[in-house]
Design a protein around this motif. Sequence first.
Motif, mmCIF file in Angstrom:
data_model
loop_
_atom_site.group_PDB
_atom_site.id
_atom_site.type_symbol
_atom_site.label_atom_id
_atom_site.label_comp_id
_atom_site.label_asym_id
_atom_site.label_seq_id
_atom_site.Cartn_x
_atom_site.Cartn_y
_atom_site.Cartn_z
ATOM 1 N N PRO A 60 43.867 25.355 48.214
ATOM 2 C CA PRO A 60 43.447 26.385 49.173
ATOM 3 C C PRO A 60 42.029 26.122 49.666
ATOM 4 O O PRO A 60 41.193 25.601 48.926
ATOM 5 C CB PRO A 60 43.504 27.673 48.348
ATOM 6 C CG PRO A 60 43.218 27.220 46.949
ATOM 7 C CD PRO A 60 43.887 25.870 46.832
ATOM 8 N N GLU A 61 41.760 26.496 50.910
ATOM 9 C CA GLU A 61 40.403 26.389 51.435
ATOM 10 C C GLU A 61 39.546 27.572 50.997
ATOM 11 O O GLU A 61 38.321 27.485 50.968
ATOM 12 C CB GLU A 61 40.433 26.319 52.959
ATOM 13 C CG GLU A 61 41.114 25.068 53.504
ATOM 14 C CD GLU A 61 41.117 25.052 55.013
ATOM 15 O OE1 GLU A 61 40.244 25.700 55.621
ATOM 16 O OE2 GLU A 61 41.983 24.392 55.588
ATOM 17 N N ALA A 62 40.208 28.686 50.691
ATOM 18 C CA ALA A 62 39.506 29.896 50.269
ATOM 19 C C ALA A 62 40.333 30.597 49.199
ATOM 20 O O ALA A 62 41.553 30.395 49.104
ATOM 21 C CB ALA A 62 39.268 30.828 51.452
ATOM 22 N N VAL A 63 39.659 31.442 48.421
ATOM 23 C CA VAL A 63 40.318 32.126 47.304
ATOM 24 C C VAL A 63 39.918 33.595 47.311
ATOM 25 O O VAL A 63 38.742 33.928 47.498
ATOM 26 C CB VAL A 63 39.918 31.479 45.954
ATOM 27 C CG1 VAL A 63 40.465 32.293 44.791
ATOM 28 C CG2 VAL A 63 40.427 30.042 45.878
ATOM 29 N N VAL A 64 40.903 34.462 47.126
ATOM 30 C CA VAL A 64 40.664 35.890 46.966
ATOM 31 C C VAL A 64 40.650 36.209 45.478
ATOM 32 O O VAL A 64 41.584 35.836 44.750
ATOM 33 C CB VAL A 64 41.752 36.735 47.665
ATOM 34 C CG1 VAL A 64 41.495 38.222 47.437
ATOM 35 C CG2 VAL A 64 41.817 36.409 49.142
ATOM 36 N N ILE A 65 39.611 36.894 45.027
ATOM 37 C CA ILE A 65 39.504 37.286 43.622
ATOM 38 C C ILE A 65 39.875 38.767 43.524
ATOM 39 O O ILE A 65 39.131 39.639 43.975
ATOM 40 C CB ILE A 65 38.082 37.066 43.079
ATOM 41 C CG1 ILE A 65 37.609 35.626 43.362
ATOM 42 C CG2 ILE A 65 38.040 37.385 41.590
ATOM 43 C CD1 ILE A 65 38.440 34.553 42.729
ATOM 44 N N ALA A 66 41.046 39.041 42.940
ATOM 45 C CA ALA A 66 41.552 40.410 42.847
ATOM 46 C C ALA A 66 41.871 40.773 41.403
ATOM 47 O O ALA A 66 42.850 41.475 41.127
ATOM 48 C CB ALA A 66 42.784 40.571 43.731
ATOM 49 N N THR A 67 41.047 40.297 40.503
ATOM 50 C CA THR A 67 41.179 40.614 39.083
ATOM 51 C C THR A 67 40.525 41.977 38.804
ATOM 52 O O THR A 67 39.858 42.540 39.672
ATOM 53 C CB THR A 67 40.496 39.520 38.254
ATOM 54 O OG1 THR A 67 39.190 39.268 38.801
ATOM 55 C CG2 THR A 67 41.298 38.230 38.291
ATOM 56 N N PRO A 68 40.699 42.538 37.588
ATOM 57 C CA PRO A 68 40.035 43.808 37.258
ATOM 58 C C PRO A 68 38.518 43.734 37.392
ATOM 59 O O PRO A 68 37.924 42.636 37.374
ATOM 60 C CB PRO A 68 40.464 44.048 35.804
ATOM 61 C CG PRO A 68 41.780 43.353 35.682
ATOM 62 C CD PRO A 68 41.636 42.111 36.524
ATOM 63 N N ASP A 69 37.884 44.893 37.496
ATOM 64 C CA ASP A 69 36.438 44.987 37.709
ATOM 65 C C ASP A 69 35.643 44.079 36.776
ATOM 66 O O ASP A 69 34.705 43.391 37.197
ATOM 67 C CB ASP A 69 35.958 46.430 37.496
ATOM 68 C CG ASP A 69 36.431 47.379 38.578
ATOM 69 O OD1 ASP A 69 37.045 46.910 39.554
ATOM 70 O OD2 ASP A 69 36.201 48.599 38.437
ATOM 71 N N PHE A 70 36.004 44.091 35.495
ATOM 72 C CA PHE A 70 35.224 43.367 34.487
ATOM 73 C C PHE A 70 35.511 41.873 34.483
ATOM 74 O O PHE A 70 34.856 41.121 33.758
ATOM 75 C CB PHE A 70 35.509 43.940 33.093
ATOM 76 C CG PHE A 70 36.962 43.839 32.687
ATOM 77 C CD1 PHE A 70 37.459 42.692 32.098
ATOM 78 C CD2 PHE A 70 37.825 44.902 32.921
ATOM 79 C CE1 PHE A 70 38.795 42.598 31.740
ATOM 80 C CE2 PHE A 70 39.158 44.809 32.562
ATOM 81 C CZ PHE A 70 39.650 43.658 31.971
ATOM 82 N N ALA A 71 36.484 41.426 35.291
ATOM 83 C CA ALA A 71 36.934 40.034 35.219
ATOM 84 C C ALA A 71 36.758 39.289 36.537
ATOM 85 O O ALA A 71 37.540 38.404 36.866
ATOM 86 C CB ALA A 71 38.400 39.990 34.784
#
Length: 332
Positions: A60-71
Motif C-alpha cells: 500500500p502507498e498509505a495506511v489507515v490506523i484504526a486500532t483502539p485508542d491505546f494501540a
Amino acid sequence: MGVVGMGIRGRMYAAIAQALPEVELTGVCDIAEDARLAAADEFAVPVFEDVQTMCEQAGPEAVVIATPDFAHVGPTLAAIEAGRHVLVEKPLATEVDAARRICDAAEAAGIRGMVAFENHWNPPLSAMKSAAEAGQLGELVSCNSQLDDRIDVPTEYLRWLGRSSPGWFLMSHTVELAGWIAGQRPVEVQARGHTGVLSALGLETYDAIHAVVVFDGGMVGSFSSCWVLPRSLPLAFQFRHEMVGTGGSARADLTDQMLHLAAERYEHPATIGVTMGGSLSSPPALMFAEFVRALAEGRDPPCPLGDGLLNVAAIAAIHSSIETRRAVEVRV
C-alpha cells in the motif's frame, strides 16, 4: 491502501476504500485471527497479522490506523518506518511523548500524516466553522460542548474502552473541534472526573469528565463527556456544541440526528457521522476522500499530525488536572 485494525472503524474505512474508484484496498491487518478471517471474507483482500508484513507484501502507498485508542503508536510507527503515509484515528496517542515520536518520525521520513478529526466534515459543525470564519460570530469568547455515550458503548460494544477514558475517546473530539472553529490553541485546563460506576463492572476508567479549557485567543470552553448514560436512550450518543462570540452564537445539536423513528421501539437512528453501505457522503468518508486527494496531489492533508500532538497534550493535561486537582498548562 492498507487498513490496520478490523474493528468497527477499520471495517468502515475498508468499505470506503473499496467504494472509491481511485483507491485500491490492497490488504488489511489485525492481530486477532477471528478478525482477520472475517475481514478476508468481507473484503476479499489479503489479510495480515502485522503492519510490516502487510506493507512489504501488499504494497500500500498509505495506511489507515484504526486500532483502539491505546494501540495507535506501534502500528503508526511501523507504517512510517515502511515509508507509508498515514491516516490515524484520534487520539494520535495517549501519551505526549509517544505522539511526539510519531510526529518526529514522520518528519524525518518525509511522510504525510493526517489525524481523523472527522467533525471537520460534519455538516452542522462545518457550517459553524464557516460562520466563524465569515465573522458572523465576532470574537469567540465561550464554548460549551457535551459529547456522551450510553453505558453499553464501553460495557458491550467496545470493551477495550476500559483502557481509555471519556477524555481520550470523546473529549478528544470536542476540544479539538472548539479550537478548530475558533482558530485558537488550548493553553490551560482544569478538570474533575468521577469513577465508580464502570469500575464496579470491571472497567477501571472514568465514568465522566468535566473540563474548563482556556485558549490562547482568550476563549474559555466548558467540556463534559460521560459514557454511563442509560441504555433506554434512543441513540448511543448525545452531542451538543455551542460557540459564543461578541457578534453572535451558533449551536448544533446532533443528539436526535433529525430522525425520530417509532416502530417496535422508539429510536433516533444515526444519520450523521456514519457510513452506511459504503456511502461516500458521511463525514468519515468525506475525510478519507480528502486524505486520498491530498496524497494524489502531492500536498499535505488537513488535520496534520502536529494538530494531533496538540490534542494529545490537551487531553493529557485534562487527566493530569483531575489527578492533581490543579490547573495544568498544555505543553507539547
